[in-house]
Design a protein around this motif. Sequence first.
Motif, PDB file in Angstrom:
ATOM      1  N   ARG A 136      85.133 -44.578  24.738  1.00  0.00           N
ATOM      2  CA  ARG A 136      85.458 -44.051  23.657  1.00  0.00           C
ATOM      3  C   ARG A 136      86.126 -44.751  22.760  1.00  0.00           C
ATOM      4  NH1 ARG A 136      87.827 -39.901  27.137  1.00  0.00           N
ATOM      5  NH2 ARG A 136      89.689 -40.091  26.983  1.00  0.00           N
ATOM      6  N   ARG A 138      84.906 -47.681  22.152  1.00  0.00           N
ATOM      7  CA  ARG A 138      83.430 -47.976  21.367  1.00  0.00           C
ATOM      8  C   ARG A 138      83.521 -49.878  21.043  1.00  0.00           C
ATOM      9  NH1 ARG A 138      80.311 -44.181  19.533  1.00  0.00           N
ATOM     10  NH2 ARG A 138      79.579 -45.680  17.871  1.00  0.00           N
ATOM     11  N   THR A 165      82.130 -38.345  33.275  1.00  0.00           N
ATOM     12  CA  THR A 165      82.785 -38.379  31.727  1.00  0.00           C
ATOM     13  C   THR A 165      82.541 -39.300  31.596  1.00  0.00           C
ATOM     14  OG1 THR A 165      84.305 -36.170  32.443  1.00  0.00           O
ATOM     15  CG2 THR A 165      84.639 -37.373  30.419  1.00  0.00           C
ATOM     16  N   LYS A 168      79.340 -40.779  30.903  1.00  0.00           N
ATOM     17  CA  LYS A 168      78.610 -39.945  29.532  1.00  0.00           C
ATOM     18  C   LYS A 168      78.778 -40.211  28.532  1.00  0.00           C
ATOM     19  CE  LYS A 168      77.695 -35.314  27.607  1.00  0.00           C
ATOM     20  NZ  LYS A 168      78.151 -35.903  26.352  1.00  0.00           N
ATOM     21  N   GLU A 169      79.564 -40.556  27.962  1.00  0.00           N
ATOM     22  CA  GLU A 169      80.760 -41.121  27.081  1.00  0.00           C
ATOM     23  C   GLU A 169      79.841 -42.323  26.723  1.00  0.00           C
ATOM     24  OE1 GLU A 169      84.783 -40.869  27.623  1.00  0.00           O
ATOM     25  OE2 GLU A 169      84.639 -38.729  27.038  1.00  0.00           O
ATOM     26  N   ASP A 171      77.330 -43.923  27.833  1.00  0.00           N
ATOM     27  CA  ASP A 171      75.766 -43.432  27.682  1.00  0.00           C
ATOM     28  C   ASP A 171      75.613 -43.002  26.056  1.00  0.00           C
ATOM     29  OD1 ASP A 171      73.154 -43.528  27.834  1.00  0.00           O
ATOM     30  OD2 ASP A 171      73.305 -41.233  27.645  1.00  0.00           O
ATOM     31  N   ASP A 172      76.666 -42.448  25.825  1.00  0.00           N
ATOM     32  CA  ASP A 172      76.610 -41.881  24.091  1.00  0.00           C
ATOM     33  C   ASP A 172      76.978 -42.945  23.353  1.00  0.00           C
ATOM     34  OD1 ASP A 172      76.349 -39.387  25.249  1.00  0.00           O
ATOM     35  OD2 ASP A 172      78.331 -38.915  25.023  1.00  0.00           O
ATOM     36  N   VAL A 173      77.696 -43.344  23.306  1.00  0.00           N
ATOM     37  CA  VAL A 173      78.372 -44.934  22.828  1.00  0.00           C
ATOM     38  C   VAL A 173      77.031 -45.582  22.804  1.00  0.00           C
ATOM     39  CG1 VAL A 173      80.259 -44.090  22.718  1.00  0.00           C
ATOM     40  CG2 VAL A 173      79.845 -45.956  24.276  1.00  0.00           C
ATOM     41  N   ARG A 174      76.671 -46.338  23.667  1.00  0.00           N
ATOM     42  CA  ARG A 174      75.237 -46.963  23.809  1.00  0.00           C
ATOM     43  C   ARG A 174      74.102 -46.414  23.760  1.00  0.00           C
ATOM     44  NH1 ARG A 174      76.159 -51.434  26.282  1.00  0.00           N
ATOM     45  NH2 ARG A 174      73.485 -51.091  27.300  1.00  0.00           N
ATOM     46  N   GLY A 175      73.516 -45.250  23.212  1.00  0.00           N
ATOM     47  CA  GLY A 175      72.479 -45.384  22.785  1.00  0.00           C
ATOM     48  C   GLY A 175      71.637 -45.433  24.021  1.00  0.00           C
ATOM     49  N   GLY A 176      72.250 -44.785  24.628  1.00  0.00           N
ATOM     50  CA  GLY A 176      70.741 -44.919  25.912  1.00  0.00           C
ATOM     51  C   GLY A 176      70.635 -46.267  26.652  1.00  0.00           C
TER      52      GLY A 176
END
Length: 204
Positions: A136, A138, A165, A168-169, A171-176
């Motif tokens: 988170r 980033r 979690t 998941k977070e 993955d969200d900030v890394r764009g896959g």
Amino acid sequence: MTSLRAARIGIGGPVGSGKTALVEQLIAAFADRGRSVSVITNDLVTEEDAERVRRSGLIDPARVRAVEAGGCPHTVIREDPSLNIAMADLLEAEFPDTEVLLLESGGDNLASTFSRDLVDYWMFVIDVAGGDDIPRKRGPGVVRCDLLVVNKIDLAPYVGADLETMLKEADDVRGGRPIVCTNARTGTGIDAVIDILDREILFV
């Protein structure tokens, strides 16, 4: 490989995240796959990490060199990587069979990144003991690296980290972009790291 030069792989991350343990696991795993490895470590004013790798018994000690940054670890891997580039060129000249050159950064914060003039591919290592909120935050190291390694996953239950979690977070900030969970002490997840490296840079 598409060139005679070794694949240069950067390994960065905060102090204590498990970078050197990961290097040792990668040396062994690459050896199992018949690949010749050399190593460069970066420290502020010592050769502590290099000496650890030399003593590991996993690699010819002559194939392990150290660069002393003398200051902020960012400098020699990002702003002015000339010391590392010169050392890499020297090491490959002395050991022309080198297929993989691992460059371990000195321990730094989440802003640590590698110059593309220095490495072909770079990994960033974080560990669950550092807090499951790391993604988170980033940090550029987490967001921009080619491969994020989440290490010490065995400690999650003991430090109150929510690994699911955290992933998941991340993955969200890394764009896959790729994320691998490891326990570099036992070797868990190392094969997955090697598979990605093979696919992304060694057999392209």
